[in-house]
Design a protein around this motif. Sequence first.
Motif, PDB file in Angstrom:
ATOM      1  N   THR A 226       0.853  -1.195   0.000  1.00 56.26           N
ATOM      2  CA  THR A 226       0.000   0.000   0.000  1.00 56.26           C
ATOM      3  C   THR A 226       0.887   1.241   0.000  1.00 56.26           C
ATOM      4  N   PHE A 227       0.252   2.378  -0.234  1.00 54.11           N
ATOM      5  CA  PHE A 227       0.952   3.648  -0.042  1.00 54.11           C
ATOM      6  C   PHE A 227       1.057   3.914   1.466  1.00 54.11           C
ATOM      7  N   LYS A 228       2.207   4.391   1.890  1.00 48.95           N
ATOM      8  CA  LYS A 228       2.444   4.599   3.322  1.00 48.95           C
ATOM      9  C   LYS A 228       1.407   5.503   3.963  1.00 48.95           C
ATOM     10  N   LYS A 229       0.939   6.483   3.209  1.00 47.27           N
ATOM     11  CA  LYS A 229      -0.016   7.450   3.744  1.00 47.27           C
ATOM     12  C   LYS A 229      -1.280   6.788   4.244  1.00 47.27           C
ATOM     13  N   PHE A 230      -1.656   5.620   3.656  1.00 50.95           N
ATOM     14  CA  PHE A 230      -2.905   4.959   4.023  1.00 50.95           C
ATOM     15  C   PHE A 230      -2.668   3.601   4.714  1.00 50.95           C
ATOM     16  N   SER A 231      -1.440   3.373   5.128  1.00 57.47           N
ATOM     17  CA  SER A 231      -1.122   2.092   5.768  1.00 57.47           C
ATOM     18  C   SER A 231      -1.933   1.859   7.043  1.00 57.47           C
ATOM     19  N   ALA A 232      -2.016   2.883   7.892  1.00 60.17           N
ATOM     20  CA  ALA A 232      -2.726   2.722   9.163  1.00 60.17           C
ATOM     21  C   ALA A 232      -4.178   2.363   8.933  1.00 60.17           C
ATOM     22  N   GLU A 233      -4.807   3.011   7.959  1.00 55.26           N
ATOM     23  CA  GLU A 233      -6.212   2.722   7.668  1.00 55.26           C
ATOM     24  C   GLU A 233      -6.372   1.301   7.125  1.00 55.26           C
ATOM     25  N   PHE A 234      -5.460   0.882   6.251  1.00 54.59           N
ATOM     26  CA  PHE A 234      -5.518  -0.470   5.708  1.00 54.59           C
ATOM     27  C   PHE A 234      -5.401  -1.524   6.814  1.00 54.59           C
ATOM     28  N   LEU A 235      -4.448  -1.325   7.713  1.00 53.10           N
ATOM     29  CA  LEU A 235      -4.257  -2.293   8.799  1.00 53.10           C
ATOM     30  C   LEU A 235      -5.462  -2.339   9.732  1.00 53.10           C
ATOM     31  N   GLN A 236      -6.065  -1.179  10.018  1.00 56.35           N
ATOM     32  CA  GLN A 236      -7.250  -1.149  10.857  1.00 56.35           C
ATOM     33  C   GLN A 236      -8.402  -1.884  10.198  1.00 56.35           C
ATOM     34  N   LYS A 237      -8.581  -1.696   8.889  1.00 58.96           N
ATOM     35  CA  LYS A 237      -9.660  -2.398   8.172  1.00 58.96           C
ATOM     36  C   LYS A 237      -9.414  -3.912   8.186  1.00 58.96           C
ATOM     37  N   CYS A 238      -8.152  -4.320   8.106  1.00 57.23           N
ATOM     38  CA  CYS A 238      -7.835  -5.751   8.194  1.00 57.23           C
ATOM     39  C   CYS A 238      -8.250  -6.317   9.546  1.00 57.23           C
ATOM     40  N   ARG A 239      -7.954  -5.581  10.603  1.00 55.59           N
ATOM     41  CA  ARG A 239      -8.341  -6.048  11.947  1.00 55.59           C
ATOM     42  C   ARG A 239      -9.845  -6.181  12.063  1.00 55.59           C
ATOM     43  N   GLU A 240     -10.573  -5.236  11.485  1.00 57.09           N
ATOM     44  CA  GLU A 240     -12.038  -5.288  11.526  1.00 57.09           C
ATOM     45  C   GLU A 240     -12.567  -6.523  10.803  1.00 57.09           C
ATOM     46  N   GLN A 241     -11.840  -6.998   9.809  1.00 55.08           N
ATOM     47  CA  GLN A 241     -12.234  -8.189   9.063  1.00 55.08           C
ATOM     48  C   GLN A 241     -11.728  -9.482   9.722  1.00 55.08           C
ATOM     49  N   LYS A 242     -11.093  -9.345  10.900  1.00 56.75           N
ATOM     50  CA  LYS A 242     -10.509 -10.483  11.612  1.00 56.75           C
ATOM     51  C   LYS A 242      -9.298 -11.067  10.876  1.00 56.75           C
ATOM     52  N   TRP A 243      -8.628 -10.220  10.101  1.00 54.01           N
ATOM     53  CA  TRP A 243      -7.367 -10.588   9.489  1.00 54.01           C
ATOM     54  C   TRP A 243      -6.260  -9.991  10.369  1.00 54.01           C
ATOM     55  N   THR A 244      -5.216 -10.734  10.612  1.00 56.71           N
ATOM     56  CA  THR A 244      -4.219 -10.333  11.595  1.00 56.71           C
ATOM     57  C   THR A 244      -2.980  -9.727  10.951  1.00 56.71           C
ATOM     58  N   PRO A 245      -2.767  -8.411  11.089  1.00 55.50           N
ATOM     59  CA  PRO A 245      -1.523  -7.813  10.593  1.00 55.50           C
ATOM     60  C   PRO A 245      -0.337  -8.311  11.429  1.00 55.50           C
ATOM     61  N   ARG A 246       0.743  -8.670  10.794  1.00 52.91           N
ATOM     62  CA  ARG A 246       1.945  -9.144  11.486  1.00 52.91           C
ATOM     63  C   ARG A 246       3.070  -8.121  11.340  1.00 52.91           C
ATOM     64  N   GLN A 247       3.651  -7.764  12.464  1.00 54.22           N
ATOM     65  CA  GLN A 247       4.794  -6.868  12.447  1.00 54.22           C
ATOM     66  C   GLN A 247       6.049  -7.654  12.042  1.00 54.22           C
ATOM     67  N   TYR A 248       6.772  -7.129  11.081  1.00 57.66           N
ATOM     68  CA  TYR A 248       7.972  -7.838  10.642  1.00 57.66           C
ATOM     69  C   TYR A 248       8.954  -6.842  10.031  1.00 57.66           C
ATOM     70  N   LYS A 249      10.204  -7.001  10.408  1.00 58.30           N
ATOM     71  CA  LYS A 249      11.253  -6.203   9.810  1.00 58.30           C
ATOM     72  C   LYS A 249      12.452  -7.116   9.564  1.00 58.30           C
ATOM     73  N   TYR A 250      12.884  -7.116   8.342  1.00 60.62           N
ATOM     74  CA  TYR A 250      13.997  -8.004   8.000  1.00 60.62           C
ATOM     75  C   TYR A 250      15.274  -7.541   8.693  1.00 60.62           C
ATOM     76  N   VAL A 251      15.949  -8.497   9.337  1.00 60.58           N
ATOM     77  CA  VAL A 251      17.236  -8.235   9.983  1.00 60.58           C
ATOM     78  C   VAL A 251      18.202  -9.314   9.518  1.00 60.58           C
ATOM     79  N   GLU A 252      19.343  -8.896   9.049  1.00 61.21           N
ATOM     80  CA  GLU A 252      20.355  -9.857   8.598  1.00 61.21           C
ATOM     81  C   GLU A 252      20.770 -10.767   9.759  1.00 61.21           C
TER      82      GLU A 252
END
Length: 387
Positions: A226-252
């Motif tokens: 998604t575009f970063k500007k609307f990321s928060a809204e996208f993640l909130q809508k996912c939660r409302e649909q019972k889809w689970t956003p996962r936090q992840y950051k690649y680390v070597e």
Amino acid sequence: MPSSQYIFVSLPQRIFDDEPLSSLAGTVGRDNGEVLPFAVPSFKIGTLDALVQHADDLAKLNGACEAAVAKVADALKGLDEAAAEQNKVVNDKPTDHYLRSFKWNNVRYRIDRPLGDLIENLQRELQTIDNDVKGKYNQYNSVKTNLAALERKQTGNLSTKSLTPIVDPKLLVQDSEYLETHLIAVPTNARKDFLHSYETIAPMVVPRSSVQVAQDDEFTLFAVTTFKKFSAEFLQKCREQKWTPRQYKYVEGGKEEEQRELDRVAREAKKVWSEALLQARTGWSEIVMTWAHVMTLRVFVETVLRYGLPLDFVSALVKTTPKQARKVKTNLDSSFSYLGGNAFGRDKHGRVTKDDATLTSEMAAAGMSVGDGHEYTPYVYYEFEFP
């Protein structure tokens, strides 16, 4: 195997014509319990008012001992349920052996000290032991919880487990000023709904950007851009649909680091478990010894209050079971209720019949200890049972 219950009794020497312990064994009944000698030293007596106060303090301390030994028993069970009973030892010997061969520890608790000093010493020791066992057991539970959380990250489903060994960093949009990739764990039965609607639940979702990353029995993991500007809204809508956003950051080297952390905490848990078990075993031993000394003082103080001076009494320990203890008490009442004297009414079985209020006031007026809420007996009687 039935659990053991112990009863401490003290009776005036003058009431026995024959050898006191043999006579008492006959009263108790061979089938009801085993009568054992229990030596009570002669302590410094002090004043009557002080004795009454000591009786109250010892009753409270007895309750604290009972609570502390129960907590240690729970700790031993929590640490090694299969061997919990084997770990209930005093000086590396069965608890029953210690009580059978009990001798007052005059090095640790000098009998030439005032009773108040002995009681304060026992209180301090009990508190220290209780705190040591509780502190180490809480430390073990904390490490155990931490280890369980790390293990869940390795073995859980896609909504909870670590994504480090699962996600290929090539699937992620990185170092973009405007775009970012989100990882969404979708229940498998909602997979079609997700694919049909993810592009429209929020503005500026990149069309056809979803990529299936992994799947297990419960969830399917998707990557969506998604575009970063609307990321928060996208993640909130996912939660409302019972889809689970996962936090992840690649680390070597992240996968290897997670395994090292898991191994480290596993080693720590094993070490702290061993320390907690040793502390609980030691705590059991120390608290049982403390409790036995508290009971010895209770017997002595109550003996002085009931039978007066000069001291001439017989003390004994009756080993029985919770079921047979009632019969022991009935037989003792039948033989020794007359020790209550004319101040106490008795039924045809020799049991005290006055109401509690009258009994309590008469005992207080006579300078006698009422005890800690247990039924009054006209002789010294205390029960003692381990969890």
